[in-house]
Write a protein that holds these residues in place. Structure first.
Motif, PDB file in Angstrom:
ATOM      1  N   LEU A  95      12.953 108.345  -3.808  1.00 32.36           N
ATOM      2  CA  LEU A  95      11.685 108.638  -3.131  1.00 32.36           C
ATOM      3  C   LEU A  95      11.396 110.138  -3.151  1.00 32.36           C
ATOM      4  CD1 LEU A  95      12.129 106.224  -0.097  1.00 32.36           C
ATOM      5  CD2 LEU A  95      10.347 106.041  -1.845  1.00 32.36           C
ATOM      6  N   GLN A  96      12.400 110.932  -2.891  1.00 32.72           N
ATOM      7  CA  GLN A  96      12.218 112.388  -2.883  1.00 32.72           C
ATOM      8  C   GLN A  96      11.825 112.915  -4.249  1.00 32.72           C
ATOM      9  OE1 GLN A  96      16.133 113.242  -1.187  1.00 32.72           O
ATOM     10  NE2 GLN A  96      15.145 114.128   0.623  1.00 32.72           N
ATOM     11  N   ALA A  97      12.274 112.245  -5.307  1.00 31.55           N
ATOM     12  CA  ALA A  97      11.928 112.687  -6.663  1.00 31.55           C
ATOM     13  C   ALA A  97      10.426 112.635  -6.909  1.00 31.55           C
ATOM     14  CB  ALA A  97      12.659 111.820  -7.689  1.00 31.55           C
ATOM     15  N   ASP A  98       9.709 111.789  -6.151  1.00 27.06           N
ATOM     16  CA  ASP A  98       8.251 111.728  -6.259  1.00 27.06           C
ATOM     17  C   ASP A  98       7.560 112.564  -5.192  1.00 27.06           C
ATOM     18  OD1 ASP A  98       7.001 110.012  -8.406  1.00 27.06           O
ATOM     19  OD2 ASP A  98       8.600 108.674  -7.733  1.00 27.06           O
ATOM     20  N   GLY A  99       8.315 113.412  -4.517  1.00 27.89           N
ATOM     21  CA  GLY A  99       7.722 114.296  -3.523  1.00 27.89           C
ATOM     22  C   GLY A  99       7.414 113.622  -2.201  1.00 27.89           C
ATOM     23  N   ILE A 100       8.012 112.461  -1.944  1.00 35.60           N
ATOM     24  CA  ILE A 100       7.747 111.714  -0.716  1.00 35.60           C
ATOM     25  C   ILE A 100       8.644 112.238   0.404  1.00 35.60           C
ATOM     26  CG2 ILE A 100       7.856 109.422   0.350  1.00 35.60           C
ATOM     27  CD1 ILE A 100       7.350 108.332  -2.547  1.00 35.60           C
ATOM     28  N   ASP A 101       8.058 112.473   1.559  1.00 35.09           N
ATOM     29  CA  ASP A 101       8.797 112.929   2.732  1.00 35.09           C
ATOM     30  C   ASP A 101       9.569 111.743   3.313  1.00 35.09           C
ATOM     31  OD1 ASP A 101       9.639 113.707   5.273  1.00 35.09           O
ATOM     32  OD2 ASP A 101       7.809 114.812   5.737  1.00 35.09           O
ATOM     33  N   VAL A 102      10.907 111.837   3.315  1.00 40.06           N
ATOM     34  CA  VAL A 102      11.741 110.731   3.792  1.00 40.06           C
ATOM     35  C   VAL A 102      12.470 111.089   5.094  1.00 40.06           C
ATOM     36  CG1 VAL A 102      12.050 109.768   1.490  1.00 40.06           C
ATOM     37  CG2 VAL A 102      13.709 111.434   2.358  1.00 40.06           C
ATOM     38  N   ASP A 103      12.006 112.118   5.779  1.00 36.55           N
ATOM     39  CA  ASP A 103      12.668 112.508   7.023  1.00 36.55           C
ATOM     40  C   ASP A 103      12.658 111.384   8.051  1.00 36.55           C
ATOM     41  OD1 ASP A 103      13.204 114.962   5.965  1.00 36.55           O
ATOM     42  OD2 ASP A 103      11.654 116.047   7.081  1.00 36.55           O
ATOM     43  N   GLY A 104      11.657 110.505   7.980  1.00 37.51           N
ATOM     44  CA  GLY A 104      11.560 109.415   8.938  1.00 37.51           C
ATOM     45  C   GLY A 104      12.275 108.147   8.518  1.00 37.51           C
ATOM     46  N   VAL A 105      12.925 108.154   7.358  1.00 40.75           N
ATOM     47  CA  VAL A 105      13.684 106.982   6.924  1.00 40.75           C
ATOM     48  C   VAL A 105      15.064 107.024   7.581  1.00 40.75           C
ATOM     49  CG1 VAL A 105      14.685 105.733   4.979  1.00 40.75           C
ATOM     50  CG2 VAL A 105      12.462 106.848   4.729  1.00 40.75           C
ATOM     51  N   GLN A 106      15.384 105.974   8.325  1.00 41.14           N
ATOM     52  CA  GLN A 106      16.635 105.944   9.074  1.00 41.14           C
ATOM     53  C   GLN A 106      17.776 105.413   8.203  1.00 41.14           C
ATOM     54  OE1 GLN A 106      16.299 107.121  12.456  1.00 41.14           O
ATOM     55  NE2 GLN A 106      14.424 107.644  11.338  1.00 41.14           N
ATOM     56  N   ARG A 107      18.954 106.031   8.346  1.00 41.64           N
ATOM     57  CA  ARG A 107      20.153 105.585   7.636  1.00 41.64           C
ATOM     58  C   ARG A 107      21.051 104.868   8.644  1.00 41.64           C
ATOM     59  NH1 ARG A 107      22.342 110.649   4.253  1.00 41.64           N
ATOM     60  NH2 ARG A 107      24.040 109.145   3.945  1.00 41.64           N
ATOM     61  N   LEU A 108      21.263 103.563   8.426  1.00 38.02           N
ATOM     62  CA  LEU A 108      21.969 102.723   9.380  1.00 38.02           C
ATOM     63  C   LEU A 108      23.412 102.484   8.939  1.00 38.02           C
ATOM     64  CD1 LEU A 108      19.146 100.096  10.020  1.00 38.02           C
ATOM     65  CD2 LEU A 108      19.518 102.304  11.138  1.00 38.02           C
ATOM     66  N   ASP A 109      24.348 102.678   9.853  1.00 34.58           N
ATOM     67  CA  ASP A 109      25.773 102.602   9.521  1.00 34.58           C
ATOM     68  C   ASP A 109      26.275 101.186   9.268  1.00 34.58           C
ATOM     69  OD1 ASP A 109      26.344 105.337   9.583  1.00 34.58           O
ATOM     70  OD2 ASP A 109      26.529 105.331  11.764  1.00 34.58           O
ATOM     71  N   ARG A 110      25.782 100.208  10.020  1.00 34.88           N
ATOM     72  CA  ARG A 110      26.361  98.870   9.965  1.00 34.88           C
ATOM     73  C   ARG A 110      25.465  97.835   9.288  1.00 34.88           C
ATOM     74  NH1 ARG A 110      27.751 101.191  14.798  1.00 34.88           N
ATOM     75  NH2 ARG A 110      29.991 101.322  15.225  1.00 34.88           N
ATOM     76  N   THR A 111      24.405  98.304   8.661  1.00 35.10           N
ATOM     77  CA  THR A 111      23.466  97.384   8.016  1.00 35.10           C
ATOM     78  C   THR A 111      23.198  97.847   6.581  1.00 35.10           C
ATOM     79  OG1 THR A 111      22.394  97.039  10.153  1.00 35.10           O
ATOM     80  CG2 THR A 111      21.207  96.287   8.199  1.00 35.10           C
ATOM     81  N   PRO A 112      23.372  96.991   5.588  1.00 37.65           N
ATOM     82  CA  PRO A 112      23.098  97.405   4.208  1.00 37.65           C
ATOM     83  C   PRO A 112      21.606  97.510   3.941  1.00 37.65           C
ATOM     84  CG  PRO A 112      23.623  95.083   4.275  1.00 37.65           C
ATOM     85  CD  PRO A 112      23.851  95.600   5.678  1.00 37.65           C
ATOM     86  N   SER A 113      21.264  98.205   2.900  1.00 34.32           N
ATOM     87  CA  SER A 113      19.865  98.286   2.474  1.00 34.32           C
ATOM     88  C   SER A 113      19.358  96.904   2.072  1.00 34.32           C
ATOM     89  CB  SER A 113      19.725  99.237   1.275  1.00 34.32           C
ATOM     90  OG  SER A 113      20.105 100.543   1.626  1.00 34.32           O
ATOM     91  N   GLY A 114      18.035  96.724   2.184  1.00 36.66           N
ATOM     92  CA  GLY A 114      17.439  95.490   1.708  1.00 36.66           C
ATOM     93  C   GLY A 114      17.675  95.329   0.217  1.00 36.66           C
ATOM     94  N   ARG A 115      17.679  94.090  -0.224  1.00 36.98           N
ATOM     95  CA  ARG A 115      17.935  93.837  -1.644  1.00 36.98           C
ATOM     96  C   ARG A 115      17.004  92.739  -2.128  1.00 36.98           C
ATOM     97  NH1 ARG A 115      22.823  95.929  -3.737  1.00 36.98           N
ATOM     98  NH2 ARG A 115      22.821  95.699  -6.004  1.00 36.98           N
ATOM     99  N   ALA A 116      16.554  92.859  -3.355  1.00 39.78           N
ATOM    100  CA  ALA A 116      15.694  91.844  -3.961  1.00 39.78           C
ATOM    101  C   ALA A 116      16.255  91.455  -5.322  1.00 39.78           C
ATOM    102  CB  ALA A 116      14.271  92.369  -4.125  1.00 39.78           C
TER     103      ALA A 116
END
Length: 310
Positions: A74-95
């Motif tokens: 996301l940052q590579a496209d200049g998107i501000d990700v400061d509001g994206v939360q990093r969760l310790d006990r939950t994996p990222s969504g997957r498709a």
């Protein structure tokens, strides 16, 4: 000038699997390729808006470990990700995305962190919205999170766009009070069912849904372009003729571009969003297939031919 875009939505790890055709029940097929990259409707739309030229912030959640690469993408496209939360006990969504030789796809989603976005992160981000900004929502996060964001955005005077995708399955998933609904034909008919609307034609469905919700409506029609009911005006916009290889993220590209180009008159806004979506389907992948604004402008200048509007 492009508006500021706040995307509250999903961020996924996408496993794209190429198969000769989509399997039937109980059937096993051999795949030709497997590609893993960033996806999720929220992330895809954030990338599309950024590549269209807008200033974009992303609110969502990812796993603390498996989400690092997603944040970097996301940052590579200049998107501000400061509001994206990093969760310790939950994996990222997957498709898991199956793509056949006709470029059609079938998708299975494991929500993961997308269903654990902290309420505080949404409130903090929406407090900074200004009149003229755009909040862009989808349907891959809990409806309660989207409704909270929409309420706060309206209080701030921002425009609220809801891409009701995947199609809501119950009235509990509806997000009321939005300014613009962006849907495909299946999603339009699902919304009509949930609002107890019966109509045969797409135009009539859009009109009745607009009356029931107070929102403008745009319905994407794949290779046929889009139909719209905006500010009381109705019509269609044609799509460009292309050879599709993968339809993944086409709708996300349209939504992100349309949100980002709010400063353009409606015909130009539709034309750019449809051209961007047309370019997306000529490439494989999700966010990786989304074109930059320079590519969209180039195809418009080099190949003005489009399908004829209905």
């Amino acid at each position: 000038m492009s508006p500021g875009i706040l995307v509250v939505g999903s961020i996924n790890i996408d496993d794209a699997i190429r198969v000769p055709r989509l399997p039937g029940p109980g059937e096993t097929l051999s795949a030709s390729t497997l590609d893993t990259a960033m996806g999720g409707k929220g992330a895809n739309q954030a990338v599309a808006a950024a590549r269209a030229g807008a200033t974009v912030r992303m609110i969502g959640a990812v796993g603390a470990q498996d989400g690092i690469a997603l944040l970097h993408a996301l940052q590579a496209d200049g998107i501000d990700v400061d509001g994206v939360q990093r969760l310790d006990r939950t994996p990222s969504g997957r498709a898991v995305v199956l793509i056949d030789d006709r470029a059609e796809n079938s998708i299975v989603i494991v929500p993961g962190a997308n269903h654990a976005i902290p309420e505080g992160a949404v409130r903090d981000a929406c407090r900074t919205l200004l009149p003229g900004d755009v909040l862009l929502l989808q349907n891959e996060i809990p409806a309660a999170t989207s409704r909270l964001a929409a309420d706060l955005a309206r209080e701030a005077g921002a425009t609220v766009i809801w891409n009701a995708a995947p199609a809501p399955t119950s009235a509990d998933e509806l997000v009321p009070g939005v300014d613009l609904l962006v849907v495909n034909e299946h999603e339009l008919r699902r919304l009509a069912d949930l609002h107890r609307i019966e109509a045969a034609s797409t135009d009539r469905l859009m009109t009745e849904i607009a009356q029931a919700t107070g929102a403008d409506v745009i319905c994407t029609l794949g290779a046929e372009g889009a139909a719209y009911r905006v500010a009381g005006a109705t019509g269609t916009a044609p799509a460009r003729r292309v050879d599709a290889v993968d339809t993944t993220a086409a709708g996300d590209t349209f939504a992100g571009y349309f949100a980002a180009l709010a400063h353009l008159p409606l015909p130009g806004r539709l034309r750019h969003a449809l051209d961007a979506a047309s370019l997306t389907v000529t490439n494989r992948g999700a966010s990786s297939s989304i074109p930059h604004r320079s590519d969209v402008d180039r195809i418009a200048q080099a190949a003005p031919e489009r399908n004829t509007a209905a």
